[in-house]
Design a protein around this motif. Structure first.
Motif, PDB file in Angstrom:
ATOM      1  N   GLN A 288      36.406  40.563  30.746  1.00  0.00           N
ATOM      2  CA  GLN A 288      35.650  40.987  31.935  1.00  0.00           C
ATOM      3  C   GLN A 288      35.248  42.445  31.754  1.00  0.00           C
ATOM      4  O   GLN A 288      36.087  43.301  31.466  1.00  0.00           O
ATOM      5  CB  GLN A 288      36.520  40.832  33.183  1.00  0.00           C
ATOM      6  CG  GLN A 288      35.790  41.104  34.485  1.00  0.00           C
ATOM      7  CD  GLN A 288      36.688  40.844  35.687  1.00  0.00           C
ATOM      8  OE1 GLN A 288      37.826  41.282  35.730  1.00  0.00           O
ATOM      9  NE2 GLN A 288      36.177  40.127  36.669  1.00  0.00           N
ATOM     10  N   ASP A 290      33.380  46.003  33.086  1.00  0.00           N
ATOM     11  CA  ASP A 290      33.081  46.780  34.291  1.00  0.00           C
ATOM     12  C   ASP A 290      31.593  47.104  34.297  1.00  0.00           C
ATOM     13  O   ASP A 290      31.164  48.149  33.818  1.00  0.00           O
ATOM     14  CB  ASP A 290      33.912  48.058  34.297  1.00  0.00           C
ATOM     15  CG  ASP A 290      33.690  48.863  35.573  1.00  0.00           C
ATOM     16  OD1 ASP A 290      32.937  48.397  36.451  1.00  0.00           O
ATOM     17  OD2 ASP A 290      34.282  49.956  35.684  1.00  0.00           O
ATOM     18  N   ARG A 314      26.115  44.164  26.725  1.00  0.00           N
ATOM     19  CA  ARG A 314      27.023  43.033  26.952  1.00  0.00           C
ATOM     20  C   ARG A 314      26.706  41.896  25.971  1.00  0.00           C
ATOM     21  O   ARG A 314      27.610  41.246  25.431  1.00  0.00           O
ATOM     22  CB  ARG A 314      26.913  42.541  28.404  1.00  0.00           C
ATOM     23  CG  ARG A 314      27.250  43.611  29.441  1.00  0.00           C
ATOM     24  CD  ARG A 314      27.566  43.024  30.810  1.00  0.00           C
ATOM     25  NE  ARG A 314      26.452  42.339  31.434  1.00  0.00           N
ATOM     26  CZ  ARG A 314      25.530  42.914  32.201  1.00  0.00           C
ATOM     27  NH1 ARG A 314      25.576  44.224  32.410  1.00  0.00           N
ATOM     28  NH2 ARG A 314      24.560  42.220  32.759  1.00  0.00           N
ATOM     29  N   TYR A 341      31.270  28.604  30.196  1.00  0.00           N
ATOM     30  CA  TYR A 341      32.428  29.006  30.990  1.00  0.00           C
ATOM     31  C   TYR A 341      33.347  27.859  31.386  1.00  0.00           C
ATOM     32  O   TYR A 341      34.389  28.086  32.006  1.00  0.00           O
ATOM     33  CB  TYR A 341      31.957  29.755  32.244  1.00  0.00           C
ATOM     34  CG  TYR A 341      31.223  31.024  31.908  1.00  0.00           C
ATOM     35  CD1 TYR A 341      31.894  32.082  31.300  1.00  0.00           C
ATOM     36  CD2 TYR A 341      29.865  31.164  32.171  1.00  0.00           C
ATOM     37  CE1 TYR A 341      31.239  33.254  30.975  1.00  0.00           C
ATOM     38  CE2 TYR A 341      29.195  32.334  31.843  1.00  0.00           C
ATOM     39  CZ  TYR A 341      29.883  33.376  31.244  1.00  0.00           C
ATOM     40  OH  TYR A 341      29.236  34.535  30.916  1.00  0.00           O
ATOM     41  N   ARG A 422      44.783  45.676  37.288  1.00  0.00           N
ATOM     42  CA  ARG A 422      43.445  45.084  37.195  1.00  0.00           C
ATOM     43  C   ARG A 422      42.870  44.829  38.580  1.00  0.00           C
ATOM     44  O   ARG A 422      41.668  45.013  38.817  1.00  0.00           O
ATOM     45  CB  ARG A 422      43.504  43.787  36.396  1.00  0.00           C
ATOM     46  CG  ARG A 422      42.129  43.219  36.050  1.00  0.00           C
ATOM     47  CD  ARG A 422      42.203  41.924  35.293  1.00  0.00           C
ATOM     48  NE  ARG A 422      42.802  40.860  36.094  1.00  0.00           N
ATOM     49  CZ  ARG A 422      42.929  39.606  35.700  1.00  0.00           C
ATOM     50  NH1 ARG A 422      42.534  39.266  34.487  1.00  0.00           N
ATOM     51  NH2 ARG A 422      43.480  38.694  36.463  1.00  0.00           N
ATOM     52  N   GLY A 432      41.067  38.215  30.353  1.00  0.00           N
ATOM     53  CA  GLY A 432      41.334  37.356  31.505  1.00  0.00           C
ATOM     54  C   GLY A 432      41.502  35.919  31.055  1.00  0.00           C
ATOM     55  O   GLY A 432      41.114  35.540  29.930  1.00  0.00           O
ATOM     56  N   TRP A 448      35.150  34.818  40.131  1.00  0.00           N
ATOM     57  CA  TRP A 448      34.958  35.781  39.045  1.00  0.00           C
ATOM     58  C   TRP A 448      33.522  36.220  38.830  1.00  0.00           C
ATOM     59  O   TRP A 448      33.282  37.244  38.185  1.00  0.00           O
ATOM     60  CB  TRP A 448      35.479  35.185  37.728  1.00  0.00           C
ATOM     61  CG  TRP A 448      36.952  34.966  37.727  1.00  0.00           C
ATOM     62  CD1 TRP A 448      37.619  33.850  38.160  1.00  0.00           C
ATOM     63  CD2 TRP A 448      37.971  35.882  37.312  1.00  0.00           C
ATOM     64  NE1 TRP A 448      38.966  34.018  38.032  1.00  0.00           N
ATOM     65  CE2 TRP A 448      39.218  35.248  37.499  1.00  0.00           C
ATOM     66  CE3 TRP A 448      37.942  37.167  36.783  1.00  0.00           C
ATOM     67  CZ2 TRP A 448      40.424  35.873  37.189  1.00  0.00           C
ATOM     68  CZ3 TRP A 448      39.149  37.776  36.464  1.00  0.00           C
ATOM     69  CH2 TRP A 448      40.374  37.130  36.671  1.00  0.00           C
ATOM     70  N   VAL A 449      32.547  35.456  39.328  1.00  0.00           N
ATOM     71  CA  VAL A 449      31.148  35.756  39.010  1.00  0.00           C
ATOM     72  C   VAL A 449      30.311  36.047  40.265  1.00  0.00           C
ATOM     73  O   VAL A 449      29.451  36.929  40.240  1.00  0.00           O
ATOM     74  CB  VAL A 449      30.513  34.595  38.212  1.00  0.00           C
ATOM     75  CG1 VAL A 449      29.063  34.899  37.867  1.00  0.00           C
ATOM     76  CG2 VAL A 449      31.299  34.344  36.916  1.00  0.00           C
ATOM     77  N   SER A 461      38.053  37.956  42.559  1.00  0.00           N
ATOM     78  CA  SER A 461      38.572  38.414  41.261  1.00  0.00           C
ATOM     79  C   SER A 461      37.459  39.049  40.426  1.00  0.00           C
ATOM     80  O   SER A 461      37.612  39.214  39.221  1.00  0.00           O
ATOM     81  CB  SER A 461      39.182  37.236  40.494  1.00  0.00           C
ATOM     82  OG  SER A 461      40.284  36.701  41.193  1.00  0.00           O
ATOM     83  N   ASN A 462      36.374  39.395  41.064  1.00  0.00           N
ATOM     84  CA  ASN A 462      35.241  40.008  40.367  1.00  0.00           C
ATOM     85  C   ASN A 462      35.507  41.497  40.205  1.00  0.00           C
ATOM     86  O   ASN A 462      34.824  42.340  40.770  1.00  0.00           O
ATOM     87  CB  ASN A 462      33.957  39.757  41.169  1.00  0.00           C
ATOM     88  CG  ASN A 462      32.700  40.229  40.445  1.00  0.00           C
ATOM     89  OD1 ASN A 462      32.777  40.845  39.378  1.00  0.00           O
ATOM     90  ND2 ASN A 462      31.546  39.963  41.023  1.00  0.00           N
ATOM     91  N   GLY A 464      35.042  43.359  37.769  1.00  0.00           N
ATOM     92  CA  GLY A 464      34.001  44.073  37.044  1.00  0.00           C
ATOM     93  C   GLY A 464      32.834  44.480  37.925  1.00  0.00           C
ATOM     94  O   GLY A 464      31.957  45.220  37.500  1.00  0.00           O
ATOM     95  N   LEU A 504      30.924  37.712  32.159  1.00  0.00           N
ATOM     96  CA  LEU A 504      32.168  37.577  31.416  1.00  0.00           C
ATOM     97  C   LEU A 504      31.796  37.173  29.995  1.00  0.00           C
ATOM     98  O   LEU A 504      30.779  36.510  29.789  1.00  0.00           O
ATOM     99  CB  LEU A 504      33.062  36.486  32.015  1.00  0.00           C
ATOM    100  CG  LEU A 504      33.343  36.525  33.519  1.00  0.00           C
ATOM    101  CD1 LEU A 504      34.005  35.218  33.956  1.00  0.00           C
ATOM    102  CD2 LEU A 504      34.222  37.711  33.876  1.00  0.00           C
TER     103      LEU A 504
END
Length: 539
Positions: A288, A290, A314, A341, A422, A432, A448-449, A461-462, A464, A504
């Motif tokens: 992940q 930032d 990225r 993913y 984190r 992760g 996460w996204v 849980s995002n 970043g 990610l």
């Protein structure tokens, strides 16, 4: 190794269980990573949920293949798009002898929504979307939500361990979480669960002691409603390093261990006193980045900016990593390269995702186009006791990035230290791992996204800080589509948008390994839970 193949040597030469172990009915398990709390609603990580499942049960359970099966609820059905009805199992008692009723379900939901000691709003999804919870009788629960939740049974299976309502005081419970639901005493805290005093569930085991850093002791719940496990007492010992874990198994200190190093499997195969099982999981290992902050604590570039905000950077990082080499050399083939993913075939995954090719020269060109022909400095932060070979994976990735000009150093930490940091966004580039527990793309994307929206339970849980309007526009409405075909198609669109924008960096899907003494068997689980209930004598 085929993803659909579960390897086991148990059937080759099952020997009699050692007499002492059989007579004592005691089991000792060496854990790769220890749970961070005995509170079942504290922090949603697999180690905690695995431990919790011994003591607390869910309304709906999952078998080893992650298929839904009845738990504390015998049946469930949608009444309309926003309403679900559950019929509870009768005759179930908590470990203290008190009967399990619909009141305990209502209390549990209220506690989850009033749990100020949880980490990253764990377990609040989808409960925070509930608009009403009715209990017309002791064995019926009716749940209403502010939007259609097509995955409601899956969500209840993964995120609602039931606790006893008697651990708090109230006159009459009602679903009014903002007003405390009628509870008149303080809400139970994580510290009170950790002492064992409030760890009262309906599960097959009772908690005797939980001492962080030392271990967990449990004893069989003789009043358990279901099939009683073989082991009368269970001890779980944290042994973060794979070497001492295997040594402990070979010397007889442990009966079962989690996650032996893949490099040690030949030794285990050659040892006539040991056995192992390897099972593909849904857990994606990823990095992940930032990308949400103009200044990030562990990135140093000549222009003073955060290069991770640039899509080309990225993409360059993703192309610089040789996934196939990591899977073959570090994981000994006990993993599957991830080009998207979710594992192939999972609801919302792409049927034929493009391969993320290992191309360091193309990665260098992208860095130059982004204005970093000489690279920059980066710290990769990782656990060293949570995921299979996590520390070694981080070192390998750091070398790949250094080769394209990103001078990368590794900061490895114990999981118990790493995860709280984190959650506070103290890292710039962090490892992760996440299993898609609800069986759909939403199991990863919503946490996460998706752009962070705490009221909607999105992006919790995002860390970043990734945010993409095009992704949100497709994904968020899709979560409410009751039509499976439409929802799957929209999830696939969202998957492609995510892959194009690299929130990610996917690496591989883990296979889980358990090793144990000959004379035992273990049913490997796709959810990676280590359960004493799944350890059985072969005779």
């Amino acid at each position: 190794m085929s993803r659909r193949t579960t390897l086991s040597l148990a059937s080759l030469a099952a020997l009699a269980l050692p007499a002492g172990m059989a007579a004592a009915q005691s089991l000792t398990i060496g854990l790769a990573s220890e749970p961070t709390a005995a509170d079942p609603h504290y922090h949603k990580v697999t180690t905690n949920d695995s431990f919790s499942a011994h003591i607390f049960e869910s309304l709906i359970n999952r078998n080893a293949k992650m298929e839904l099966i009845p738990g504390l609820a015998e049946s469930w059905k949608p009444v309309d798009d926003n309403t679900w009805e559950l019929k509870l199992r009768k005759g179930v008692k908590f470990s203290n002898g008190e009967p399990f009723t619909s009141k305990d379900v209502l209390f549990t939901i209220c506690r989850v929504l009033n749990n100020e000691t949880n980490v990253s709003r764990s377990y609040m999804e989808p409960m925070q979307n509930f608009t009403d919870v009715q209990t017309p009788d002791e064995h019926t629960v009716i749940i209403k939500s502010d939007r259609p939740i097509p995955t409601m049974p899956n969500e209840l299976a993964r995120s609602l361990p039931i606790i006893w309502s008697g651990i708090a005081k109230f006159d009459k419970l009602k679903f009014a979480p903002k007003e405390g639901c009628g509870v008149t005493s303080p809400w139970p805290t994580v510290a009170e669960f950790n002492t064992g005093r409030l760890s009262i569930g309906t599960g097959p085991y009772k908690l005797k002691s939980y001492v962080k850093g030392t271990g967990i002791e449990m004893e069989r719940n003789e009043g358990y409603w279901g099939a009683k496990p073989h082991w009368k007492t269970v001890k779980m010992v944290p042994v973060p390093n794979a070497g001492p874990r295997l040594t402990g198994l070979m010397s007889g200190d442990y009966d079962v261990i989690e996650s032996p190093a893949a490099r040690d499997l030949p030794r285990i195969k050659e040892n006539s006193k040991l056995d192992f099982v390897a099972t593909p999981s849904t857990r994606l290992i990823f990095f992940q980045l930032d990308s949400g902050r103009a200044q990030s604590p562990f990135v140093k570039a000549a222009d003073g900016k955060n290069p991770l905000q640039d899509l080309r950077v990225r993409q360059a990082i993703s192309m610089a990593i040789d996934r196939k080499a990591i899977v073959q050399r570090l994981m000994d083939g006990m993993a599957t390269v991830a080009n998207q993913y979710m594992p192939a075939g999972m609801f919302g995954s792409l049927d034929k995702p493009a391969e993320i090719k290992f191309d360091p020269e193309a990665a260098k060109k992208l860095l130059a186009e982004a204005g970093y022909p000489n690279g920059f400095e980066l710290t990769l932060t990782t656990t060293n006791d949570r995921y299979i070979n996590d520390g070694q994976i981080a070192q390998a990735v750091a070398q790949y990035l250094t080769r394209i000009g990103i001078k990368t150093t590794v900061d490895a930490q114990a999981a118990a230290i790493y995860f709280p940091k984190r959650a506070k966004r103290e890292f710039s580039f962090a490892i992760g791992g996440w299993p898609s527990e609800n069986g759909e793309a939403s199991g990863l994307f919503q946490y996460w996204v998706a752009s962070t929206n705490k009221d909607q339970g999105l992006g919790t849980s995002n860390y970043g800080g990734f945010s993409n309007a095009a992704f949100d526009k497709v994904f968020v409405p899709a979560m409410a589509l009751m039509d499976s075909a439409q929802r799957k198609a929209e999830y696939q669109k969202a998957t492609q948008i995510a892959l194009d924008n690299v929130p990610l960096i996917p690496l591989h899907f883990e296979s889980s390994i358990w090793a144990y003494k000959k004379g035992l068997s273990y049913e490997g689980r796709r959810d990676q839970y280590t359960l004493a209930m799944s350890v059985k004598p072969t005779k």
